[in-house]
Design a protein around this motif. Structure first.
Motif, short mmCIF file in Angstrom:
data_model
loop_
_atom_site.label_atom_id
_atom_site.label_comp_id
_atom_site.label_asym_id
_atom_site.label_seq_id
_atom_site.Cartn_x
_atom_site.Cartn_y
_atom_site.Cartn_z
N GLU A 132 0.81 -1.21 0.00
CA GLU A 132 0.00 0.00 0.00
C GLU A 132 0.85 1.27 0.00
O GLU A 132 0.54 2.25 -0.69
CB GLU A 132 -0.92 -0.01 1.23
CG GLU A 132 -1.65 1.29 1.50
CD GLU A 132 -2.75 1.59 0.50
OE1 GLU A 132 -3.14 2.76 0.37
OE2 GLU A 132 -3.24 0.64 -0.16
N ASN A 188 4.27 5.65 -3.07
CA ASN A 188 3.46 6.82 -2.70
C ASN A 188 4.31 7.92 -2.09
O ASN A 188 3.84 8.69 -1.26
CB ASN A 188 2.36 6.40 -1.72
CG ASN A 188 1.20 5.71 -2.40
OD1 ASN A 188 0.37 6.36 -3.04
ND2 ASN A 188 1.14 4.40 -2.28
N ASP A 189 5.57 8.00 -2.51
CA ASP A 189 6.49 9.06 -2.05
C ASP A 189 6.74 9.00 -0.55
O ASP A 189 7.00 10.03 0.08
CB ASP A 189 5.96 10.45 -2.44
CG ASP A 189 5.88 10.65 -3.93
OD1 ASP A 189 6.77 10.14 -4.64
OD2 ASP A 189 4.92 11.30 -4.40
N HIS A 190 6.65 7.80 0.02
CA HIS A 190 6.99 7.63 1.43
C HIS A 190 8.37 6.99 1.54
O HIS A 190 8.78 6.20 0.68
CB HIS A 190 5.98 6.73 2.12
CG HIS A 190 4.58 7.26 2.13
ND1 HIS A 190 4.26 8.51 2.63
CD2 HIS A 190 3.40 6.72 1.70
CE1 HIS A 190 2.97 8.70 2.51
NE2 HIS A 190 2.42 7.63 1.95
N THR A 197 -5.13 -0.17 3.58
CA THR A 197 -5.72 1.09 3.13
C THR A 197 -6.25 1.90 4.31
O THR A 197 -6.12 3.13 4.35
CB THR A 197 -6.87 0.82 2.14
OG1 THR A 197 -6.37 0.06 1.05
CG2 THR A 197 -7.45 2.11 1.60
N HIS A 213 -3.29 3.48 6.00
CA HIS A 213 -2.82 4.61 5.17
C HIS A 213 -3.73 5.82 5.35
O HIS A 213 -3.26 6.96 5.46
CB HIS A 213 -2.76 4.19 3.71
CG HIS A 213 -1.90 5.07 2.87
ND1 HIS A 213 -1.75 4.92 1.52
CD2 HIS A 213 -1.13 6.17 3.19
CE1 HIS A 213 -0.95 5.84 1.04
NE2 HIS A 213 -0.55 6.61 2.04
N ARG A 225 -2.55 9.46 6.77
CA ARG A 225 -2.73 10.71 6.02
C ARG A 225 -3.51 11.74 6.84
O ARG A 225 -3.19 12.93 6.82
CB ARG A 225 -3.48 10.45 4.72
CG ARG A 225 -2.68 9.76 3.64
CD ARG A 225 -3.35 9.94 2.27
NE ARG A 225 -4.77 9.63 2.34
CZ ARG A 225 -5.30 8.46 2.04
NH1 ARG A 225 -4.49 7.47 1.66
NH2 ARG A 225 -6.60 8.26 2.11
#
Length: 341
Positions: free
Chosen positions: A19, A23-25, A219, A222, A226
């Protein structure tokens, strides 16, 4: 976002890596054993959370992290609760202490429906339901103990956002090898699942459960990362699974069986070491309440898989007892009798 994940090689950990990567993590995975082929872009830190000497290493690993997600848990060896506790409770305390020392701003701890006290099966309960566990279940006792550690953490560190995630039973094909190994053992003929359709499946009426796919739990985590949402959140998919649904998934028709008989069989075969699942799991399944997921859905989370689809995926994968062999806990071979993350 720099995110550290403990227990990153397990059932939920592998799903969370899928996941979060891409995602730029910046992801740092922590587990006792590094996987054979970790996902691209994931740094790996081999650590045994149960070892007091690891606390300083945890602090160094957590420094500069925007969030820590704690997933590590141990279910086996089933006849050695003290060994399980070293990871489940003492290890969790090490993580909480290290997160406080490193001043991590957001800590996400994945608990379980198993933390809840016994409750209703005919209506949903929210996150305010008592979390004293089911006393006869090792899993429930340990989950409840970690909830108490989190209560104390919140009192001592009000400036840190603490998020408690309480998923239902978590299924995915990639974990079939692990689930077969730690819950069923080598004597259960999982290769016959869906090939041989039993005419009747005896199940107690109390076995009303919820399930969710590992990807949907990932999800949810995540989403909580966020939004930086604190507090407790239940995670489950629909529909609620009744004994008739479980029997249908196995290819048969449900017939009644007294709960005491099933528990007695589980207890006897566990004591004889014919299967690895202690009877407290029966008490847990029959006792925990049906959870409401309204609070998480208010943040926009929706599961992609139904509970039936998650269960079907697992049952199909159980035929070959194969999991994602890149991650040691998910493989079918028992390379470490006590490892589960």
């Amino acid at each position: 976002m720099r995110i550290v994940i403990t227990g990153a090689s397990g059932n939920l950990g592998s799903a969370l890596l899928r996941e979060l990567t891409g995602n730029d993590h910046e992801i740092i995975g922590v587990s006792r054993r590094a996987p054979a082929g970790p996902p691209a872009g994931v740094q790996w830190q081999p650590l045994d959370l149960s070892d007091p000497a690891a606390r300083e290493d945890l602090v160094q690993t957590f420094l500069g992290a925007d969030a820590v997600v704690h997933l590590a848990w141990k279910i086996q060896p089933g006849h050695d609760e003290a060994t399980q506790r070293l990871t489940n409770v003492i290890g969790a305390d090490h993580v909480l202490t290290a997160a406080a020392t490193a001043q991590v701003p957001h800590l996400v701890v994945v608990s379980s429906v198993g933390a809840y006290s016994a409750g209703p099966k005919d209506r949903e309960v929210g996150e305010e339901w008592p979390t004293e566990g089911v006393p006869s279940s090792v899993y429930g006792r340990h989950k409840a103990a970690v909830e108490r550690l989190m209560d104390q953490f919140e009192r001592d560190h009000p400036g840190t956002t603490l998020t408690r995630v309480r998923p239902a039973l978590v299924f995915q094909a990639a974990a079939a090898g692990e689930i077969a190994r730690i819950f069923l053992g080598p004597l259960v003929p999982t290769g016959l699942v869906r090939r041989v359709r039993p005419p009747v499946v005896p199940l107690p009426g109390e076995l009303v459960i919820q399930a969710v796919h590992a990807d949907d739990v990932a999800t949810a985590v995540h989403t909580l990362l966020r939004t930086r949402a604190g507090g407790a959140f239940n995670v489950a998919a629909e529909p609620v699974l009744h004994p008739a649904d479980l029997a249908h998934a196995l290819g048969g028709r449900r017939t009644g069986l007294p709960l005491a008989v099933l528990r007695g069989l589980a207890d006897l075969t566990w004591r004889l070491r014919l299967q690895p699942t202690e009877p407290g799991w029966i008490d847990l399944a029959a006792g925990v309440p049906v959870m409401s997921t309204a609070k998480l859905r208010e943040l926009g989370w929706r599961p992609r898989y139904t509970a039936v689809e998650a269960l079907d995926e697992l049952l199909l994968a159980l035929r070959g007892r194969k999991g994602d062999s890149r991650f040691p806990p998910l493989g079918s071979r028992r390379t470490d009798r006590s490892a589960n993350y």
